[in-house]
Design an enzyme around this catalytic site. Structure first.
Site, mmCIF file in Angstrom:
data_model
loop_
_atom_site.group_PDB
_atom_site.id
_atom_site.type_symbol
_atom_site.label_atom_id
_atom_site.label_comp_id
_atom_site.label_asym_id
_atom_site.label_seq_id
_atom_site.Cartn_x
_atom_site.Cartn_y
_atom_site.Cartn_z
ATOM 1 N N HIS A 115 0.848 -1.196 0.000
ATOM 2 C CA HIS A 115 0.000 0.000 0.000
ATOM 3 C C HIS A 115 0.882 1.243 0.000
ATOM 4 O O HIS A 115 1.942 1.247 0.625
ATOM 5 C CB HIS A 115 -0.906 0.017 1.242
ATOM 6 C CG HIS A 115 -2.073 0.943 1.105
ATOM 7 N ND1 HIS A 115 -1.988 2.279 1.374
ATOM 8 C CD2 HIS A 115 -3.336 0.710 0.675
ATOM 9 C CE1 HIS A 115 -3.173 2.838 1.135
ATOM 10 N NE2 HIS A 115 -3.996 1.925 0.702
ATOM 11 N N ASP A 146 -8.014 -5.108 -0.178
ATOM 12 C CA ASP A 146 -8.507 -5.998 -1.246
ATOM 13 C C ASP A 146 -8.192 -7.465 -1.018
ATOM 14 O O ASP A 146 -8.665 -8.322 -1.770
ATOM 15 C CB ASP A 146 -7.908 -5.550 -2.591
ATOM 16 C CG ASP A 146 -8.461 -4.207 -3.010
ATOM 17 O OD1 ASP A 146 -7.676 -3.287 -3.297
ATOM 18 O OD2 ASP A 146 -9.697 -4.061 -2.998
HETATM 19 C C1 SDX Z 1 -6.195 0.156 -3.047
HETATM 20 O O1 SDX Z 1 -4.224 4.601 -2.103
HETATM 21 C C2 SDX Z 1 -5.266 4.013 -1.480
HETATM 22 O O2 SDX Z 1 -5.717 4.409 -0.431
HETATM 23 C C3 SDX Z 1 -5.864 2.827 -2.254
HETATM 24 C C4 SDX Z 1 -6.911 2.018 -1.525
HETATM 25 C C5 SDX Z 1 -8.202 2.800 -1.278
HETATM 26 O O3 SDX Z 1 -8.914 2.476 -0.319
HETATM 27 O O4 SDX Z 1 -8.527 3.680 -2.144
HETATM 28 O O5 SDX Z 1 -6.391 1.582 -0.285
HETATM 29 C C6 SDX Z 1 -7.326 0.808 -2.337
HETATM 30 O O6 SDX Z 1 -5.937 0.483 -4.174
HETATM 31 C C7 SDX Z 1 -5.368 -0.869 -2.324
HETATM 32 C C8 SDX Z 1 -4.165 -1.389 -3.172
HETATM 33 C C9 SDX Z 1 -4.690 -2.480 -4.132
HETATM 34 N N1 SDX Z 1 -3.619 -2.893 -5.065
HETATM 35 C C10 SDX Z 1 -2.984 -4.064 -4.975
HETATM 36 O O7 SDX Z 1 -3.194 -4.904 -4.104
HETATM 37 C C11 SDX Z 1 -1.978 -4.302 -6.101
HETATM 38 C C12 SDX Z 1 -0.668 -4.868 -5.529
HETATM 39 N N2 SDX Z 1 0.024 -3.804 -4.767
HETATM 40 C C13 SDX Z 1 1.058 -3.059 -5.482
HETATM 41 O O8 SDX Z 1 0.833 -2.886 -6.840
HETATM 42 C C14 SDX Z 1 1.507 -1.820 -4.696
HETATM 43 O O9 SDX Z 1 1.746 -2.224 -3.407
HETATM 44 C C15 SDX Z 1 0.610 -0.580 -4.676
HETATM 45 C C16 SDX Z 1 0.193 -0.160 -6.037
HETATM 46 C C17 SDX Z 1 -0.603 -0.827 -3.844
HETATM 47 C C18 SDX Z 1 1.408 0.528 -4.012
HETATM 48 O O10 SDX Z 1 2.423 0.859 -4.894
HETATM 49 P P1 SDX Z 1 3.573 1.917 -4.503
HETATM 50 O O11 SDX Z 1 3.211 2.672 -3.282
HETATM 51 O O12 SDX Z 1 3.885 2.685 -5.750
HETATM 52 O O13 SDX Z 1 4.761 1.011 -4.082
HETATM 53 P P2 SDX Z 1 5.874 0.450 -5.051
HETATM 54 O O14 SDX Z 1 5.219 -0.194 -6.245
HETATM 55 O O15 SDX Z 1 6.882 1.518 -5.282
HETATM 56 O O16 SDX Z 1 6.497 -0.721 -4.143
HETATM 57 C C19 SDX Z 1 7.619 -0.509 -3.319
HETATM 58 C C20 SDX Z 1 8.409 -1.812 -3.413
HETATM 59 C C21 SDX Z 1 8.824 -2.162 -4.848
HETATM 60 O O17 SDX Z 1 9.968 -2.989 -4.760
HETATM 61 P P3 SDX Z 1 11.455 -2.282 -4.908
HETATM 62 O O18 SDX Z 1 11.441 -1.489 -6.202
HETATM 63 O O19 SDX Z 1 11.631 -1.430 -3.676
HETATM 64 O O20 SDX Z 1 12.408 -3.456 -4.958
HETATM 65 O O21 SDX Z 1 7.563 -2.902 -2.981
HETATM 66 C C22 SDX Z 1 7.376 -3.800 -4.074
HETATM 67 C C23 SDX Z 1 7.699 -3.040 -5.334
HETATM 68 O O22 SDX Z 1 8.086 -3.934 -6.360
HETATM 69 N N3 SDX Z 1 5.946 -4.196 -4.027
HETATM 70 C C24 SDX Z 1 5.485 -5.404 -4.292
HETATM 71 C C25 SDX Z 1 4.109 -5.340 -4.097
HETATM 72 N N4 SDX Z 1 3.759 -4.106 -3.740
HETATM 73 C C26 SDX Z 1 4.909 -3.393 -3.693
HETATM 74 N N5 SDX Z 1 6.125 -6.528 -4.651
HETATM 75 C C27 SDX Z 1 5.315 -7.618 -4.849
HETATM 76 N N6 SDX Z 1 3.973 -7.640 -4.679
HETATM 77 C C28 SDX Z 1 3.339 -6.516 -4.308
HETATM 78 N N7 SDX Z 1 2.018 -6.529 -4.141
#
Ligand code: SDX
Length: 441
Positions: free
Chosen positions: A310, A367
């Site tokens: 998140h 989710d």
């Molecule tokens: C919602 O913003 C809100 O409030 C949203 C929400 C709401 O109520 O409106 O809470 C609802 O959208 C919840 C999120 C639902 N999405 C998912 O479950 C999709 C999977 N999650 C990721 O795509 C990610 O965690 C996000 C999109 C939710 C957040 O992305 P960020 O903040 O841009 O974080 P990032 O992608 O920069 O991640 C930081 C690190 C990265 O690795 P490094 O580059 O540091 O090596 O964490 C890793 C990412 O690759 N990472 C994950 C991951 N989420 C982050 N690696 C594997 N699986 C994941 N799910």
């Protein structure tokens, strides 16, 4: 006029000059560097792709503490609201700023019933979509089409807005249920004025001429709680879209329709559908939880562990804790067991014990468990994000109204840092003195 208070001044030194930037503090001690005068005083803009570090507004609606796992609507903890309120009471709280008295609640409930029907001509829209149409596409199209049937919103009067708010809150539920019936090839079921919000929705979804439908209090209560969990979440992607569209003074229907499209994305509200598809892949493709964890960690693999991570929560999403409890109650009430719940719990255990997830503070988000409840209720997977939209609607509306009523909120128009080609001419590029582009005449 800022509601946050200035508590200090930060100094920015550049090109031998010193600039002072106010430091603001919000109600819960959040601090912000006020850069509203940055370009005027320094000629520079700030650079923050994904708006990770930038507050775009002051808001009285929702407070999230991502480090402590706190979520409050108008000061009430999410756990308190899911325990003691109905979704319609929370919708009233978000839109009006206070919990309704019994008489205010009854008046609000009557408004919901008064505006629950769709214009009969809109029924025909459903028959024109292909059977496989995704309900989120239908939802967004139908919401913006409401503006053609109810143009009052062009008037900015409080009365027109109140009616539009009631219309949207009530009709979104009807549109969702109608799109489900269309998908199932079943006759649509009209809303009833003797049923409360969630019961009405479930009746429109599951009543059939053959079996009828008897409201199940366990499921109705669980649905109220699930919709409350989704009701708002400060400046998330889709809410930012609703505010941005509203900032151009586009009407509320157009702004909500845009928010529905933003929510659809698998990184945002579309994740709840992807979570179930991910859990099903373990069974359908004979994968294991361990395989999914390894894939999620592999940078060469675009796979992400849906329902995990998140932008704001760097600890367990408080909504996920409640959603996990609800899904166990609903599953045991409806189907006794669900193999996908076991897989989800194994995934959670493995991820929480894995250094990759620990180092990045990746925990279950809202989710991860919600889809398991919808699945046990018999709601099809392509409707899961629609359920998220029904829940999020009062939050979108409240944020849109706050944006509209705050004189400080101007049209949203971010700046950029240009890194493209410097000035050049066609003649220089083509190295000819005269050149007439073939498409020119
Ligand atoms: C919602 O913003 C809100 O409030 C949203 C929400 C709401 O109520 O409106 O809470 C609802 O959208 C919840 C999120 C639902 N999405 C998912 O479950 C999709 C999977 N999650 C990721 O795509 C990610 O965690 C996000 C999109 C939710 C957040 O992305 P960020 O903040 O841009 O974080 P990032 O992608 O920069 O991640 C930081 C690190 C990265 O690795 P490094 O580059 O540091 O090596 O964490 C890793 C990412 O690759 N990472 C994950 C991951 N989420 C982050 N690696 C594997 N699986 C994941 N799910």
């Amino acid at each position: 006029m800022s509601m946050s208070k200035e508590i200090a001044r930060a100094k920015l030194c550049l090109d031998g000059k010193e600039y002072e930037l106010p430091v603001l503090e919000g109600t819960e001690g959040e601090r912000a560097l006020d850069i509203r005068r940055l370009r005027a005083t320094t000629g520079m803009v700030s650079y923050d792709p994904g708006v990770v570090n930038t507050g775009v507004c002051e808001s009285n609606i929702t407070f999230v503490d991502g480090e402590k796992g706190i979520l409050r609507f108008r000061g009430y903890d999410i756990e308190d609201l899911t325990e003691h309120c109905s979704f319609l009471e929370v919708a009233y709280l978000l839109v009006h700023g206070f919990l309704p008295t019994p008489s205010e609640y009854n008046a609000f409930s009557k408004l919901m019933n008064l505006h629950s029907m769709l214009h009969e001509d809109m029924r025909n829209f459903f028959s024109l979509y292909p059977d496989h149409a995704h309900p989120m596409a239908i939802l967004s199209a139908m919401v913006v089409s409401l503006s053609t049937f109810y143009p009052e919103l062009e008037l900015d009067s409080t009365e027109a807005i109140d009616i539009t708010v009631a219309r949207l809150l009530s009709k979104l539920r009807t549109i969702a249920a109608f799109s489900y019936k269309k998908n199932m090839g079943q006759p649509i079921v009209y809303p009833r004025s003797d049923l409360r919000y969630c019961e009405n929705f479930l009746n429109m979804m599951f009543h059939t001429p053959v079996n009828g439908y008897s409201p199940d209090p366990v499921i109705t209560h669980a649905l109220n709680q699930l919709l409350i969990l989704h009701a708002d979440h400060e400046q998330n992607c889709s809410t930012s879209v609703v505010r941005t569209v509203g900032s151009s003074r586009a009407n509320l229907y157009a702004s909500i329709s845009a928010g529905i499209c933003a929510l659809w994305g698998p990184l945002h509200g579309g994740a709840n559908q992807r979570v179930i598809e991910m859990l099903e892949s373990v069974i359908k493709q004979g994968l294991s939880a361990a395989t999914l964890i390894e894939r999620a960690k592999d940078k060469a693999d675009p796979f992400k562990l849906f329902g995990f991570g998140h932008r704001v929560y760097k600890t367990y999403d408080p909504r996920a804790k409640v959603a996990k409890k609800i899904c166990k109650q609903v599953i045991s009430h409806m189907t006794r067991t669900d193999p996908l719940l076991e897989i989800a719990q194994e995934l959670e255990e493995r991820a929480m014990a894995d250094a990759y997830f620990q180092e990045r503070n990746l925990y279950p988000n809202v989710d991860f468990y919600t889809g398991l409840s919808y699945r046990a209720m018999g709601i099809p997977i392509n409707m899961f994000t629609v359920m998220f939209a029904i829940g999020r609607l009062p939050g979108w509306i409240a944020q849109w109204l706050e944006q509209r009523d705050n004189a400080e909120n101007r049209i949203v128009r971010p700046r950029q840092v240009y890194v493209g080609p410097s000035r050049r001419t066609v003649a220089e590029t083509l190295n000819v003195s005269t050149y007439s582009h073939p498409g020119k005449n």
